[in-house]
Write an enzyme that holds these catalytic residues in place. Structure first.
Site, PDB file in Angstrom:
ATOM      1  N   LYS A 185      24.336 -92.088 -70.327  1.00 38.01           N
ATOM      2  CA  LYS A 185      24.455 -90.816 -71.042  1.00 38.01           C
ATOM      3  C   LYS A 185      25.409 -89.849 -70.334  1.00 38.01           C
ATOM      4  O   LYS A 185      25.914 -90.139 -69.250  1.00 38.01           O
ATOM      5  CB  LYS A 185      23.068 -90.199 -71.219  1.00 38.01           C
ATOM      6  CG  LYS A 185      22.160 -91.018 -72.140  1.00 38.01           C
ATOM      7  CD  LYS A 185      22.736 -91.133 -73.537  1.00 38.01           C
ATOM      8  CE  LYS A 185      21.746 -91.599 -74.586  1.00 38.01           C
ATOM      9  NZ  LYS A 185      21.303 -92.975 -74.449  1.00 38.01           N
TER      10      LYS A 185
HETATM   11  C1  LIG Z   1      19.861 -91.334 -80.441  1.00 37.56           C
HETATM   12  C2  LIG Z   1      19.014 -91.750 -79.271  1.00 37.56           C
HETATM   13  N1  LIG Z   1      17.764 -91.271 -79.174  1.00 37.56           N
HETATM   14  C3  LIG Z   1      16.956 -91.604 -78.141  1.00 37.56           C
HETATM   15  C4  LIG Z   1      17.379 -92.454 -77.153  1.00 37.56           C
HETATM   16  C5  LIG Z   1      16.419 -92.839 -76.063  1.00 37.56           C
HETATM   17  O1  LIG Z   1      16.783 -92.353 -74.821  1.00 37.56           O
HETATM   18  P1  LIG Z   1      16.013 -92.880 -73.522  1.00 37.56           P
HETATM   19  O2  LIG Z   1      16.630 -94.184 -73.152  1.00 37.56           O
HETATM   20  O3  LIG Z   1      16.265 -91.807 -72.496  1.00 37.56           O
HETATM   21  O4  LIG Z   1      14.586 -93.003 -73.864  1.00 37.56           O
HETATM   22  C6  LIG Z   1      18.668 -92.974 -77.200  1.00 37.56           C
HETATM   23  C7  LIG Z   1      19.132 -93.889 -76.144  1.00 37.56           C
HETATM   24  O5  LIG Z   1      20.115 -94.552 -76.200  1.00 37.56           O
HETATM   25  C8  LIG Z   1      19.519 -92.618 -78.288  1.00 37.56           C
HETATM   26  O6  LIG Z   1      20.766 -93.107 -78.405  1.00 37.56           O
END
Ligand SMILES: Cc1ncc(COP(=O)(O)O)c(C=O)c1O
Length: 387
Positions: A185
Site C-alpha cells: 500500500k
Molecule cells: C479495496 C481493498 N479493501 C481492503 C483491503 C484489505 O486490506 P488489508 O490487507 O490491510 O486487510 C484491500 C487490500 O488489498 C483492498 O484492496
C-alpha cells in the site's frame, strides 16, 4: 537495465529510518501494543483529519470493527461496489449481514451513486464506498443518500492515503474510514490498518472489540500503571497492532508526502507515454479531488488491439514486468455468484471494465530505469499487437 531484469508490481519503500525505528522497539522490551501504537494513532488520525483513530492489524479488521460499531447485524444489508477486493464484502458476511453488490461507473471505476440509490431497501444499514486506486468516490452524493435514511457510511480507504475530496481530507468523508498498511500500500507497517471517526462511542466500541472485547486499555495490564483485573464486555476479536509495526508506520507517515510525489511522477510519465495511443484508455480523476496514486490502471481498447487482456498479461509476464488486475468483480466469484445468484451480466459495467483492465507497476521505490522499461515494453506490445 537488461531486458531480463524483473520489474516487480510493487515493493515497500523502506529507508534506514524505518529499520532503526523497528530496532529501537525491539531493544525497548515492549514489542506489542503500547506507546508507539498510541503515538501512531494520534499522528495518523491527525494526518487524515480525524478526531479519533483506532490502529489495528489490517484494513479488513478495521472494516469489520467499523461495521460492527455502527450497528450492522445479521440480516442487515450493506451496499458496496462489486469492483473491489475480497475484504470489503467478507467483513459483511462475518456479521451475518448481506453484501448488496452494485455497479461502478466507467470514468474512474468508482461506485455509481445512482446504482447505490437503486439498491437501498428498508434493510440497508450501511453503504461502503471504496476509493478505487486512490481516487475518492462521490462522497457528497453517497452521504446525501445515507444521512436522511439513518444509514451509516463506512469507507474502504485501503487505496486512498493520502488524498482529498472537494478540499476535505480523506479521513473526514464518511462516518468511519478504514485504511490499509499492507506491504504494497501507499504506506506500510508490514500488515496493519486503522479506522478513523469523529464518533467517540464507535471509537470506544472499536477499541474494546479490537482486543477480545475486554475493558479499555487492556493492553496496559502488563505495565507498571496497569491493573490485572479486566472485564469481558463482549466476545471481541484479536485485531491489535504491534509497537513494532507502529514504529515503522510513524516513519512511513513522515515520508508520505515524498512517497506520493514519487508515485505521482511515475503516473505522469505513464500518462504521457500511453495517453495518445489508440490501444489504451487512461482512468480519470475528477478535478474536485486528488489521487493517492496507489494503482495505475490501464484499459485496453479491443478495437485497437488484436490481443485481449489475458494475452496482454501473459506478454507482460514474458517480458518480466509484474502486473496485476484490479479486480475480478466480486459477483463473478463462485461464493458470491452461488450464494446470492449473480450472473456475470448482473453488473455489466464492472464486468466489462474487468475484462480489459491491467494494473502496471507503481510504487515509490521504483527506479527511473524500471519506469522506462515498463513504458518500453507496453508501447512495444501496443505496436506489435495493434490493429
Ligand atoms: C479495496 C481493498 N479493501 C481492503 C483491503 C484489505 O486490506 P488489508 O490487507 O490491510 O486487510 C484491500 C487490500 O488489498 C483492498 O484492496
Amino acid at each position: 537495465m537488461t531486458s531480463d531484469t524483473f520489474v516487480p508490481f510493487a515493493l515497500p519503500d523502506l529507508s534506514e529510518g524505518e529499520i532503526e525505528a523497528v530496532v529501537e522497539v525491539l531493544r525497548s522490551g515492549w514489542i506489542t501494543t503500547g506507546p508507539k501504537v498510541k503515538e501512531f494513532e494520534r499522528r495518523f488520525g491527525g494526518a487524515v483529519g480525524a478526531g479519533h483513530c483506532v490502529a489495528v492489524n489490517s484494513c479488513t479488521a478495521a472494516l469489520h470493527l467499523a461495521l460492527e460499531a455502527v450497528g450492522v447485524r445479521a440480516g442487515d444489508e450493506v451496499v458496496l461496489p462489486t469492483l473491489t477486493f475480497a475484504a470489503s464484502a467478507e467483513v459483511v458476511r462475518y456479521l451475518g449481514a448481506v453484501p448488496v453488490l452494485v455497479d461502478v461507473r466507467p470514468s474512474d471505476h468508482n461506485v455509481d451513486p445512482a446504482a447505490v440509490e437503486r439498491a437501498l431497501t428498508p434493510r440497508t444499514r450501511a453503504i461502503m464506498p471504496v476509493h478505487f486506486a486512490g481516487v475518492p468516490a462521490d462522497m457528497d452524493d453517497i452521504n446525501a443518500l445515507a444521512r436522511p435514511r439513518g444509514i451509516a457510511v463506512v469507507a474502504d480507504c485501503a487505496h486512498a492515503f493520502p488524498c482529498q475530496y472537494r478540499g476535505r481530507n480523506v479521513g473526514t468523508l464518511a462516518d468511519v474510514s478504514c485504511f490499509s498498511f499492507y506491504a504494497t500500500k501507499t504506506m506500510t507497517t508490514g500488515e496493519g490498518g486503522a479506522a478513523v471517526t469523529e464518533n467517540p462511542e464507535w471509537t470506544a466500541r472499536m477499541q474494546v472489540m479490537a482486543l477480545h472485547g475486554i475493558s479499555r486499555d487492556a493492553w496496559k495490564r502488563y505495565t507498571a500503571e496497569g491493573s490485572w483485573r479486566y472485564e469481558i464486555l463482549a466476545p471481541g476479536y484479536k485485531y491489535n497492532l504491534t509497537d513494532i509495526a507502529a514504529a515503522m508506520g510513524l516513519v512511513q507517515l513522515a515520508r508520505a508526502g515524498e512517497m506520493l510525489a514519487r508515485r505521482a511522477s511515475v503516473a505522469a510519465k505513464y500518462d504521457d507515454a500511453f495517453g495518445r495511443l489508440d490501444a489504451f484508455e487512461l482512468l480519470g480523476c475528477p478535478p474536485d479531488r486528488t489521487h493517492a496514486r496507489h494503482l495505475y490502471v490501464l484499459r485496453l481498447v479491443p478495437a485497437a488491439l488484436r490481443i485481449g487482456r489475458d494475452a496482454f498479461m501473459d506478454e507482460l509476464k514474458r517480458h518480466r514486468i509484474g502486473a496485476s488486475v484490479h479486480f475480478i468483480p466480486l459477483h463473478q466469484h463462485p461464493y458470491y455468484r452461488d450464494t446470492f445468484g449473480y450472473r456475470p451480466e448482473s453488473l455489466p459495467v464492472a464486468r466489462e471494465l474487468f475484462e480489459r483492465s491491467v494494473s502496471l507497476p507503481l510504487f515509490s521505490a521504483m527506479g527511473d530505469e524500471q519506469v522506462d522499461r515498463v513504458i518500453e515494453v507496453v508501447r512495444a506490445l501496443a505496436r506489435t499487437h495493434g490493429r
